[in-house]
Design an enzyme around this catalytic site. Sequence first.
Site, PDB file in Angstrom:
ATOM      1  N   ASP A  10       0.533  72.660  32.310  1.00 28.44           N
ATOM      2  CA  ASP A  10      -0.085  73.900  31.834  1.00 28.44           C
ATOM      3  C   ASP A  10      -0.721  74.562  33.053  1.00 28.44           C
ATOM      4  O   ASP A  10      -0.774  73.963  34.134  1.00 28.44           O
ATOM      5  CB  ASP A  10      -1.156  73.571  30.771  1.00 28.44           C
ATOM      6  CG  ASP A  10      -1.887  74.811  30.275  1.00 28.44           C
ATOM      7  OD1 ASP A  10      -1.210  75.795  29.923  1.00 28.44           O
ATOM      8  OD2 ASP A  10      -3.130  74.823  30.256  1.00 28.44           O
ATOM      9  N   SER A  11      -1.263  75.760  32.847  1.00 28.00           N
ATOM     10  CA  SER A  11      -1.952  76.437  33.953  1.00 28.00           C
ATOM     11  C   SER A  11      -3.316  75.805  34.221  1.00 28.00           C
ATOM     12  O   SER A  11      -3.939  76.128  35.226  1.00 28.00           O
ATOM     13  CB  SER A  11      -2.149  77.904  33.600  1.00 28.00           C
ATOM     14  OG  SER A  11      -3.006  78.008  32.480  1.00 28.00           O
ATOM     15  N   CYS A  74       2.328  74.897  27.669  1.00 25.24           N
ATOM     16  CA  CYS A  74       1.785  76.209  28.015  1.00 25.24           C
ATOM     17  C   CYS A  74       2.692  77.245  27.373  1.00 25.24           C
ATOM     18  O   CYS A  74       3.892  77.299  27.677  1.00 25.24           O
ATOM     19  CB  CYS A  74       1.799  76.366  29.534  1.00 25.24           C
ATOM     20  SG  CYS A  74       1.308  78.011  30.097  1.00 25.24           S
ATOM     21  N   ASN A  75       2.127  78.043  26.490  1.00 26.93           N
ATOM     22  CA  ASN A  75       2.943  79.054  25.811  1.00 26.93           C
ATOM     23  C   ASN A  75       3.465  80.099  26.785  1.00 26.93           C
ATOM     24  O   ASN A  75       4.601  80.552  26.675  1.00 26.93           O
ATOM     25  CB  ASN A  75       2.118  79.764  24.740  1.00 26.93           C
ATOM     26  CG  ASN A  75       1.787  78.868  23.585  1.00 26.93           C
ATOM     27  OD1 ASN A  75       2.425  78.920  22.554  1.00 26.93           O
ATOM     28  ND2 ASN A  75       0.781  78.026  23.735  1.00 26.93           N
ATOM     29  N   THR A  76       2.616  80.475  27.752  1.00 28.46           N
ATOM     30  CA  THR A  76       3.007  81.532  28.690  1.00 28.46           C
ATOM     31  C   THR A  76       4.204  81.061  29.521  1.00 28.46           C
ATOM     32  O   THR A  76       5.145  81.825  29.760  1.00 28.46           O
ATOM     33  CB  THR A  76       1.820  81.889  29.604  1.00 28.46           C
ATOM     34  OG1 THR A  76       0.659  82.090  28.790  1.00 28.46           O
ATOM     35  CG2 THR A  76       2.095  83.137  30.400  1.00 28.46           C
ATOM     36  N   GLU A 154     -11.802  77.958  30.725  1.00 30.63           N
ATOM     37  CA  GLU A 154     -11.791  77.279  32.037  1.00 30.63           C
ATOM     38  C   GLU A 154     -13.201  77.201  32.623  1.00 30.63           C
ATOM     39  O   GLU A 154     -13.504  76.298  33.381  1.00 30.63           O
ATOM     40  CB  GLU A 154     -10.829  77.983  33.008  1.00 30.63           C
ATOM     41  CG  GLU A 154      -9.349  77.792  32.663  1.00 30.63           C
ATOM     42  CD  GLU A 154      -8.786  76.406  33.028  1.00 30.63           C
ATOM     43  OE1 GLU A 154      -9.281  75.782  33.976  1.00 30.63           O
ATOM     44  OE2 GLU A 154      -7.848  75.952  32.337  1.00 30.63           O
ATOM     45  N   CYS A 186      -1.715  79.796  22.385  1.00 28.50           N
ATOM     46  CA  CYS A 186      -2.080  79.474  23.773  1.00 28.50           C
ATOM     47  C   CYS A 186      -2.793  78.138  23.694  1.00 28.50           C
ATOM     48  O   CYS A 186      -3.682  77.951  22.848  1.00 28.50           O
ATOM     49  CB  CYS A 186      -3.009  80.537  24.350  1.00 28.50           C
ATOM     50  SG  CYS A 186      -3.759  80.043  25.931  1.00 28.50           S
ATOM     51  N   THR A 187      -2.403  77.213  24.547  1.00 24.24           N
ATOM     52  CA  THR A 187      -2.935  75.852  24.406  1.00 24.24           C
ATOM     53  C   THR A 187      -4.409  75.755  24.807  1.00 24.24           C
ATOM     54  O   THR A 187      -5.042  74.729  24.550  1.00 24.24           O
ATOM     55  CB  THR A 187      -2.077  74.856  25.214  1.00 24.24           C
ATOM     56  OG1 THR A 187      -2.006  75.296  26.585  1.00 24.24           O
ATOM     57  CG2 THR A 187      -0.674  74.775  24.648  1.00 24.24           C
ATOM     58  N   HIS A 188      -4.945  76.813  25.398  1.00 21.70           N
ATOM     59  CA  HIS A 188      -6.393  76.826  25.670  1.00 21.70           C
ATOM     60  C   HIS A 188      -7.203  77.130  24.394  1.00 21.70           C
ATOM     61  O   HIS A 188      -8.379  76.804  24.326  1.00 21.70           O
ATOM     62  CB  HIS A 188      -6.752  77.903  26.698  1.00 21.70           C
ATOM     63  CG  HIS A 188      -6.505  77.515  28.130  1.00 21.70           C
ATOM     64  ND1 HIS A 188      -5.239  77.412  28.661  1.00 21.70           N
ATOM     65  CD2 HIS A 188      -7.371  77.216  29.142  1.00 21.70           C
ATOM     66  CE1 HIS A 188      -5.339  77.078  29.957  1.00 21.70           C
ATOM     67  NE2 HIS A 188      -6.618  76.958  30.266  1.00 21.70           N
TER      68      HIS A 188
END
Length: 196
Positions: A10-11, A74-76, A154, A186-188
């Site tokens: 993921d990011s 990560c969806n993006t 984050e 979004c996984t966040h």
Amino acid sequence: MDDRPIGMFDSGFGGLTVARAVIDLLPAERLVYVGDTGRYPYGPRPQLEVWGFALEIARHLVDDHGVKLLVVACNTAAAAAPLGDLEQRFAVPVVGVIEPGVRSMVTATRSGRVGVIGTVGTIASGAYQRTVARVAPDVELTCAACPGFVEFVERGDTASDQVHVLAERLLAPAREAKVDTLLLGCTHYPFLARTI
Ligand code: DGL
């Protein structure tokens, strides 16, 4: 028995929500997780750039860690990098988050009015819109991009007044559309579930 690890990326922190689920479901598996915190957020970046990041991280997981499976947590990135392309290049199965999310969402809805929230990159890619049209053409889908949510997560801020105010504004379209099911695309975002 194949004891090579599962690779996930993921990011940043977001994919840890997916890692948590994998650990619960498959406690005997080893995981290697890459959070690209040096280059997050991915959401505002052009798709081609995110695709490049996905290729680079996938290469690292396959070549340096010998993973047997890649989970694009990560969806993006999943919206930017065609999963079939990753599978062909790296010769390992690749699992994304978009189609499984859509399948759960359309199973959960009773009214047939559903919403997806995600990063600007994910929503603008049309990946959810296309998947819903294919899997459940009868549901009425409202999509909303939520720029700023990832940065709050984050920073470790999931419940301040500021994040509440932002959520009020960004979630208004889903509320107005009277969705009965909202997919956190979004996984966040699970870190913001209470606020949402
Ligand atoms: N967690 C990621 C997703 O699922 C990306 C967030 C970001 O870096 O913008 O889309």
